[in-house]
Design a protein around this motif. Structure first.
Motif, PDB file in Angstrom:
ATOM      1  N   PHE A  15      73.413  38.554   6.375  1.00 55.96           N
ATOM      2  CA  PHE A  15      72.256  38.109   5.604  1.00 55.96           C
ATOM      3  C   PHE A  15      72.705  37.309   4.386  1.00 55.96           C
ATOM      4  O   PHE A  15      72.118  36.257   4.064  1.00 55.96           O
ATOM      5  N   SER A 189      64.984  31.551   1.944  1.00 55.21           N
ATOM      6  CA  SER A 189      64.183  31.930   3.113  1.00 55.21           C
ATOM      7  C   SER A 189      63.119  30.882   3.405  1.00 55.21           C
ATOM      8  O   SER A 189      62.910  30.492   4.557  1.00 55.21           O
ATOM      9  N   ILE A 194      60.560  30.503   6.323  1.00 64.19           N
ATOM     10  CA  ILE A 194      60.112  31.894   6.298  1.00 64.19           C
ATOM     11  C   ILE A 194      59.592  32.234   4.908  1.00 64.19           C
ATOM     12  O   ILE A 194      60.363  32.301   3.956  1.00 64.19           O
ATOM     13  N   THR A 196      58.517  34.413   1.846  1.00 62.49           N
ATOM     14  CA  THR A 196      58.765  35.776   1.379  1.00 62.49           C
ATOM     15  C   THR A 196      58.296  35.939  -0.056  1.00 62.49           C
ATOM     16  O   THR A 196      57.159  36.285  -0.310  1.00 62.49           O
ATOM     17  N   ASP A 279      54.514  40.611   8.476  1.00 64.67           N
ATOM     18  CA  ASP A 279      55.575  39.941   9.214  1.00 64.67           C
ATOM     19  C   ASP A 279      56.863  40.760   9.167  1.00 64.67           C
ATOM     20  O   ASP A 279      57.141  41.498   8.209  1.00 64.67           O
ATOM     21  N   THR A 280      57.666  40.623  10.210  1.00 64.41           N
ATOM     22  CA  THR A 280      58.883  41.417  10.366  1.00 64.41           C
ATOM     23  C   THR A 280      59.879  41.158   9.244  1.00 64.41           C
ATOM     24  O   THR A 280      60.517  42.092   8.728  1.00 64.41           O
ATOM     25  N   TYR A 281      60.018  39.899   8.836  1.00 65.55           N
ATOM     26  CA  TYR A 281      61.008  39.546   7.822  1.00 65.55           C
ATOM     27  C   TYR A 281      60.707  40.227   6.489  1.00 65.55           C
ATOM     28  O   TYR A 281      61.616  40.670   5.791  1.00 65.55           O
ATOM     29  N   SER A 282      59.414  40.324   6.137  1.00 64.55           N
ATOM     30  CA  SER A 282      59.031  40.975   4.880  1.00 64.55           C
ATOM     31  C   SER A 282      59.284  42.480   4.925  1.00 64.55           C
ATOM     32  O   SER A 282      59.399  43.118   3.873  1.00 64.55           O
ATOM     33  N   PHE A 284      61.922  43.590   6.800  1.00 64.27           N
ATOM     34  CA  PHE A 284      63.374  43.658   6.954  1.00 64.27           C
ATOM     35  C   PHE A 284      64.102  43.615   5.613  1.00 64.27           C
ATOM     36  O   PHE A 284      65.023  44.395   5.367  1.00 64.27           O
ATOM     37  N   ILE A 285      63.679  42.709   4.719  1.00 63.62           N
ATOM     38  CA  ILE A 285      64.393  42.519   3.445  1.00 63.62           C
ATOM     39  C   ILE A 285      64.421  43.803   2.611  1.00 63.62           C
ATOM     40  O   ILE A 285      65.502  44.271   2.231  1.00 63.62           O
TER      41      ILE A 285
END
Length: 375
Positions: A15, A189, A194, A196, A279-282, A284-285
């Motif tokens: 990352f 991002s 993406i 964020t 969303d998955t990325y939000s 994940f972080i």
């Protein structure tokens, strides 16, 4: 446990490399090369306020010191039922500067999103530029945004960096390092498409963009998040034309939390909006940041209680190296001071800080501008 921690560390390293590669691929937005089209751009600066008598004069003064012709912009202060002398102070400035305006939110409305929507409705500018009533903007702030929109007519939303105002307190220095890293992650991002993190103290959008996505419709009942919800709605509808204003001269300073309790309230407010992002990325972080720091806490204790001390020490060294990469690049751009001593102390303190706030910020109520909200 060691192998779980190693797996988390590998994800964190990947990352970090991904963020840094994206960050360095972004060009600096320079000054002095504004094309002729910038002369036709009119900016409306919106400042939602509530009980900002201690800050609003300095905020307006910093905007008015921008080295740009006042006929190219207007400043609109939108008052959300202030109970102090905020309006009186703004009125005195309005009398001296014709391009500064004060409007009031109706009795049936309250909250930052309603103030922003009122400001957009009366704004005459093609570009809406937002900050808060407790901020200080640099002298090139307006010019930086003019450059960003003049060089790319497809721009829909542009956001910049924010740091805490330096007050000599060591805690603020540590918070500034953290905030700088979050700014870099959000910028990098978004550079990859993406959405964020952005900060409502320093972002902009075209008025037609705000109207096209129906403003805050769909999340109007969530007190905070005027910035990040709008970012996601814009990205979903337009997919392009969203970018970070990568210029140190555009970084805005905001007031730092006055106490530990205020810091907890701020983090609870941030958590209140993040849990609504689907969303998955939000997801994940924050999960990755929590896991890597929880692993660091475990590693610190294992240094003194297990025969695998060398392995856990190696884990901490690699984590520290990744953290240093983040800190060095983030603080350099943001103009935040960071010493080796600060970094070492941060490596010790920050894991406990992250884990504590990850848990505490999701429970209880928080106070914001004199109002209390459920988390």
């Amino acid at each position: 446990m060691i192998w779980i921690a190693v797996g988390v560390l590998v994800m964190f390293m990947l990352f970090t490399f991904w963020v840094m590669h994206s960050w360095f691929s972004m060009g600096i937005v320079g000054l002095g090369d504004i094309n002729s089209g910038a002369n036709e751009i009119f900016i409306s600066v919106l400042i939602p306020v509530r009980n900002e008598e201690l800050n609003i004069e300095a905020t307006l003064d910093s905007i008015l010191k921008n080295k740009i012709d006042h006929v190219t912009y207007e400043v609109i202060v939108i008052d959300d039922h202030s109970e102090d002398s905020t309006c009186d102070l703004v009125e005195s400035i309005v009398k001296q500067h014709s391009h500064v305006k004060l409007i009031h939110l109706g009795d049936d409305f309250s909250g930052k999103k309603n103030t922003v929507e009122l400001g957009v409705a009366v704004a005459q500018g093609e570009i809406i530029l937002c900050t808060d009533g407790d901020c200080r903007v640099p002298e090139a702030w307006l010019q930086c945004y003019l450059e960003a929109y003049s060089r790319d007519s497809n721009s829909k939303l542009v956001f910049g960096g924010v740091r805490y105002e330096t007050n000599g307190k060591y805690l603020v220095q540590l918070l500034n390092v953290e905030l700088s890293i979050l700014v870099i992650i959000g910028a990098a991002s978004m550079n990859r498409g993406i959405p964020t993190m952005i900060n409502g103290a320093n972002f902009s959008y075209k008025k037609e963009t705000f109207l096209a996505v129906n403003g805050y419709k769909g999340n109007e009942n969530i007190p905070s998040g005027d910035d990040e919800f709008l970012l996601r709605k814009t990205q979903k509808q337009f997919s392009s034309g969203i970018g970070f204003l990568k210029n140190p001269k555009s970084v805005v300073e905001t007031a730092s939390p006055d106490s530990f309790l205020e810091l907890i309230g701020q983090r609870r407010r941030w958590a209140a909006k993040w849990k609504h992002h689907q969303d998955t990325y939000s997801k994940f972080i924050p999960a990755l940041i929590f896991l890597i720091n929880a692993s660091a806490i475990w590693a610190i204790f294992q240094l003194f209680t297990t025969s695998y001390a060398y392995e856990w020490f190696t884990f901490l060294v690699f984590k520290g190296a990744m953290d240093f990469v983040f800190m060095r690049n983030a603080t350099k751009f943001m103009g935040v001071k960071g010493s080796i001593l600060s970094f070492v102390l941060l490596e010790i303190i920050y894991p406990f800080y992250v884990v504590f706030f990850a848990i505490a910020s999701n429970f209880g109520r928080y106070s914001w501008k004199g109002r209390v909200y459920d988390n």
